[in-house]
Motif scaffolding. Structure first.
Motif, PDB file in Angstrom:
ATOM      1  N   GLY A 145      50.879  49.841  44.712  1.00 33.26           N
ATOM      2  CA  GLY A 145      51.233  49.410  46.060  1.00 33.26           C
ATOM      3  C   GLY A 145      50.082  49.558  47.036  1.00 33.26           C
ATOM      4  O   GLY A 145      49.905  48.729  47.928  1.00 33.26           O
ATOM      5  N   THR A 146      49.266  50.580  46.872  1.00 38.33           N
ATOM      6  CA  THR A 146      48.221  50.832  47.876  1.00 38.33           C
ATOM      7  C   THR A 146      46.918  50.087  47.597  1.00 38.33           C
ATOM      8  O   THR A 146      46.130  49.864  48.512  1.00 38.33           O
ATOM      9  N   VAL A 147      46.672  49.718  46.326  1.00 35.20           N
ATOM     10  CA  VAL A 147      45.464  48.923  46.050  1.00 35.20           C
ATOM     11  C   VAL A 147      45.751  47.484  46.500  1.00 35.20           C
ATOM     12  O   VAL A 147      46.718  46.862  46.053  1.00 35.20           O
ATOM     13  N   LEU A 148      44.910  46.982  47.410  1.00 36.38           N
ATOM     14  CA  LEU A 148      45.155  45.643  47.967  1.00 36.38           C
ATOM     15  C   LEU A 148      44.310  44.581  47.279  1.00 36.38           C
ATOM     16  O   LEU A 148      44.657  43.402  47.282  1.00 36.38           O
ATOM     17  N   GLY A 149      43.180  45.007  46.724  1.00 41.24           N
ATOM     18  CA  GLY A 149      42.320  44.009  46.093  1.00 41.24           C
ATOM     19  C   GLY A 149      41.350  44.640  45.119  1.00 41.24           C
ATOM     20  O   GLY A 149      41.065  45.835  45.189  1.00 41.24           O
ATOM     21  N   LEU A 150      40.878  43.824  44.163  1.00 37.75           N
ATOM     22  CA  LEU A 150      39.912  44.303  43.169  1.00 37.75           C
ATOM     23  C   LEU A 150      38.863  43.227  42.910  1.00 37.75           C
ATOM     24  O   LEU A 150      39.165  42.026  42.957  1.00 37.75           O
ATOM     25  N   GLU A 151      37.661  43.675  42.632  1.00 38.02           N
ATOM     26  CA  GLU A 151      36.645  42.789  42.056  1.00 38.02           C
ATOM     27  C   GLU A 151      36.509  43.247  40.613  1.00 38.02           C
ATOM     28  O   GLU A 151      36.353  44.443  40.351  1.00 38.02           O
ATOM     29  N   VAL A 152      36.563  42.284  39.690  1.00 39.29           N
ATOM     30  CA  VAL A 152      36.572  42.638  38.266  1.00 39.29           C
ATOM     31  C   VAL A 152      35.613  41.731  37.517  1.00 39.29           C
ATOM     32  O   VAL A 152      35.572  40.515  37.758  1.00 39.29           O
ATOM     33  N   VAL A 153      34.823  42.322  36.617  1.00 39.41           N
ATOM     34  CA  VAL A 153      33.992  41.507  35.730  1.00 39.41           C
ATOM     35  C   VAL A 153      34.767  41.313  34.434  1.00 39.41           C
ATOM     36  O   VAL A 153      35.211  42.283  33.807  1.00 39.41           O
ATOM     37  N   LEU A 154      34.955  40.042  34.069  1.00 33.96           N
ATOM     38  CA  LEU A 154      35.741  39.728  32.878  1.00 33.96           C
ATOM     39  C   LEU A 154      34.873  39.819  31.632  1.00 33.96           C
ATOM     40  O   LEU A 154      33.637  39.908  31.712  1.00 33.96           O
ATOM     41  N   ALA A 155      35.523  39.777  30.475  1.00 29.31           N
ATOM     42  CA  ALA A 155      34.794  39.957  29.204  1.00 29.31           C
ATOM     43  C   ALA A 155      33.706  38.908  29.005  1.00 29.31           C
ATOM     44  O   ALA A 155      32.680  39.176  28.385  1.00 29.31           O
ATOM     45  N   ASP A 156      33.902  37.696  29.567  1.00 20.46           N
ATOM     46  CA  ASP A 156      32.884  36.653  29.388  1.00 20.46           C
ATOM     47  C   ASP A 156      31.852  36.653  30.515  1.00 20.46           C
ATOM     48  O   ASP A 156      31.051  35.735  30.635  1.00 20.46           O
ATOM     49  N   GLY A 157      31.882  37.672  31.364  1.00 22.04           N
ATOM     50  CA  GLY A 157      30.875  37.798  32.406  1.00 22.04           C
ATOM     51  C   GLY A 157      31.267  37.178  33.732  1.00 22.04           C
ATOM     52  O   GLY A 157      30.586  37.373  34.740  1.00 22.04           O
ATOM     53  N   ARG A 158      32.370  36.427  33.775  1.00 20.43           N
ATOM     54  CA  ARG A 158      32.798  35.858  35.059  1.00 20.43           C
ATOM     55  C   ARG A 158      33.210  36.970  36.019  1.00 20.43           C
ATOM     56  O   ARG A 158      33.777  37.974  35.581  1.00 20.43           O
ATOM     57  N   ILE A 159      32.940  36.746  37.298  1.00 18.65           N
ATOM     58  CA  ILE A 159      33.358  37.745  38.292  1.00 18.65           C
ATOM     59  C   ILE A 159      34.626  37.249  38.975  1.00 18.65           C
ATOM     60  O   ILE A 159      34.652  36.156  39.532  1.00 18.65           O
ATOM     61  N   LEU A 160      35.670  38.051  38.883  1.00 15.37           N
ATOM     62  CA  LEU A 160      36.937  37.693  39.518  1.00 15.37           C
ATOM     63  C   LEU A 160      36.984  38.393  40.866  1.00 15.37           C
ATOM     64  O   LEU A 160      37.153  39.609  40.927  1.00 15.37           O
ATOM     65  N   ASN A 161      36.787  37.609  41.929  1.00  7.44           N
ATOM     66  CA  ASN A 161      36.770  38.225  43.253  1.00  7.44           C
ATOM     67  C   ASN A 161      38.157  38.172  43.886  1.00  7.44           C
ATOM     68  O   ASN A 161      38.513  37.226  44.566  1.00  7.44           O
ATOM     69  N   CYS A 162      38.945  39.186  43.612  1.00 11.56           N
ATOM     70  CA  CYS A 162      40.287  39.297  44.224  1.00 11.56           C
ATOM     71  C   CYS A 162      40.272  40.489  45.169  1.00 11.56           C
ATOM     72  O   CYS A 162      41.220  41.281  45.215  1.00 11.56           O
ATOM     73  N   LEU A 163      39.144  40.638  45.869  1.00 11.46           N
ATOM     74  CA  LEU A 163      38.956  41.822  46.725  1.00 11.46           C
ATOM     75  C   LEU A 163      39.597  41.599  48.104  1.00 11.46           C
ATOM     76  O   LEU A 163      38.943  41.761  49.136  1.00 11.46           O
ATOM     77  N   ALA A 164      40.864  41.215  48.092  1.00 10.42           N
ATOM     78  CA  ALA A 164      41.551  40.950  49.354  1.00 10.42           C
ATOM     79  C   ALA A 164      41.733  42.231  50.158  1.00 10.42           C
ATOM     80  O   ALA A 164      41.816  43.319  49.581  1.00 10.42           O
TER      81      ALA A 164
END
Ligand code: FAD
Length: 446
Positions: A145-164
């Motif tokens: 509930g308290t984490v609002l966003g994350l930046e994650v590097v995926l296994a294929d190297g793509r960066i998932l910018n969900c850092l809302a």
């Protein structure tokens, strides 16, 4: 033993060419010296030989390599990116140590929504990857509930910018939830945004003794009713834990000896109001004999001393030899039955069978010690402990995760359809199975 390492999967071996590549990519930061690698290859419990790695305080063998996986440490990623003192939203890199974030926020009149005994070493990225619970969950809820966003590097190297940094965002699937609690098996978290509460103006801690677990439960009920919105923690430890704290860490029991001890914390905005409420509650539980003895702290040093009696149990146990650790969720009225049942079941085989944990969250830490690793003792504990938990519809991992040690016991708490779906998600996000192999998912699913 289902908690043991499985056979090595057919990954390639790290070559000199690979090392040369990493040395170009990360000059001066590719460590191969065995002495320097020691602290990264052995986890806090020192049970696994030699993956994403944060503070390496995990308790289920999730943060260390099983064979020759490359350790991807976040320890240099320790920058706060932004902090908004109107919304209380903090955005930081994954390698920030929890205690450093707490200190940063306290200077700005805020606090982190989570706190745990390993705060001096664990990283926020590790906390999110394990969906750590800890001592404030009762008040501020889970990281889900308290984490609002994350930046994650995926296994294929793509960066998932969900850092809302939004409290509300219903634009489709909430993808960040996949990475919270997935123990580095679906992606590497590189940054986190998290909602932080205001620093309470008044904090009180009460340390109480109870003569039975039933009385402890009644005290909990009474406490919820009388302290209401200012209650921020309700934790317990049993008399065996107290003996170990006294014996190994030379801590002093501040009250008369009791079979059970409770740590209650209140956090609010008005000291007079909070103290009045706390004193009424204490009067009630003392006069009704639910509580046999107690002490209260309002001053920081004494608060810290009382909290350390709860926070340092894990550490005291390590001095007893080898500890078999179980982190179980159960209906709250059942949590201590498991400890008592286990004592009867194991008899003299175990050196200690102790219980402590987060009563407010229905989460028991059952710990069983022996002078050294003992396969016969382990065979007596497992799968008995998991069968017991499953019978009461509990969870075999309340907050520590499954890691290497508990992965094959997942079916005691999850239906096979759910585990199969987890396998499909893993296959979609990490088709080559390169992210933290041998962890979380059972051996029949890769
Ligand atoms: P690590 O141990 O380094 O890693 C844990 C897992 O997360 C591993 O699977 C690792 O691969 C993965 N991981 C780490 N960083 C990343 C990343 N950036 N991206 C993707 N995956 C990653 N836990 C609780 O829940 N509540 C408690 O109250 C509590 N108290 C503790 C008290 C003590 C004294 C100790 C030693 C441990 C305690 N723990 C508790 C367990 C542990 O501290 C938590 O699980 C903590 O969240 C782990 O953080 P870490 O940075 O040390 O992660």
């Amino acid at each position: 033993n289902p908690g043991a390492a499985p056979p090595r999967l057919p990954f390639s071996r790290v070559t000199q060419e690979d090392l040369a590549f990493f040395r170009t990519l990360l000059p001066g930061r590719t460590i191969t010296d065995p002495d320097l690698l020691k602290s990264s290859n052995v986890d806090w419990l020192k049970t696994v030989e030699v993956c994403p790695q944060g503070g390496n305080t995990g308790l289920v063998g999730g943060s260390v390599p099983v064979f020759d996986e490359i350790i991807l440490s976040t320890s240099l990623m320790k920058q706060v990116i932004t902090f908004d003192n109107i919304s209380g939203i903090l955005t930081c890199q994954a390698g920030c140590v929890l205690e450093n974030l707490s200190n940063y926020l306290e200077e700005r009149d805020f606090i982190m929504p989570l706190d745990l005994g390993a705060k001096g070493s664990c990283h926020i990225g590790g906390n999110v990857s394990t969906n750590a619970g800890g001592l404030r969950l009762l008040r501020y809820g889970s990281l889900r509930g308290t984490v609002l966003g994350l930046e994650v590097v995926l296994a294929d190297g793509r960066i998932l910018n969900c850092l809302a940094t939004l409290r509300k965002d219903n634009t489709g699937y909430d993808l960040k939830q996949l990475f919270i609690g997935s123990e580095g098996t679906l992606g590497v978290i590189t940054a986190v945004s998290i909602l932080c509460p205001r620093k309470p103006k008044a904090v009180n801690v009460a340390f109480l003794g109870c003569s039975s677990f039933q009385q402890l439960l009644e005290t909990f009920q009474c406490c919820r009713g009388m302290l209401g919105e200012i209650l921020s923690a309700f934790e317990f430890l049993d008399a065996s834990c107290m003996s170990l704290l006294e014996k190994h860490l030379k801590l002093t029991n501040p009250i008369t000896e009791s079979p059970f001890y409770i740590v209650i914390e209140t956090a609010g905005s008005n000291a007079t109001h909070d103290e009045e409420k706390l004193h009424k509650f204490l009067e009630e539980v003392m006069t009704s004999s639910l509580v046999t003895d107690g002490t209260v702290a309002t001053e920081a040093t004494k608060i810290k001393a009382l909290w350390s009696l709860r926070e340092r149990v894990t550490e005291a146990l390590t001095h007893e030899g080898y500890t078999y650790k179980y982190d179980i969720s159960l209906p709250v009225e059942k949590i201590y039955d498991l400890v008592q049942d286990m004592r009867g079941h194991l008899g003299d085989m175990a050196k200690n069978v102790v219980g402590y944990g987060h009563v407010g969250d229905g989460n028991l830490h059952l710990n069983i010690t022996s002078p050294s690793k003992d396969p016969a003792l382990l065979a007596a504990i497992e799968p008995y402990v998991y069968e017991w938990t499953s019978k009461w519809k509990g969870s075999i991992s309340a907050e520590h995760g499954l890691g290497l040690k508990k992965r094959n016991y997942i079916y005691y708490s999850k239906p096979s359809e759910a585990v199969a779906l987890m396998g499909s998600i893993k296959a979609m996000l990490d088709p080559k199975g390169i992210l933290n192999p041998y962890k979380t998912l059972p051996d029949n699913i890769h």
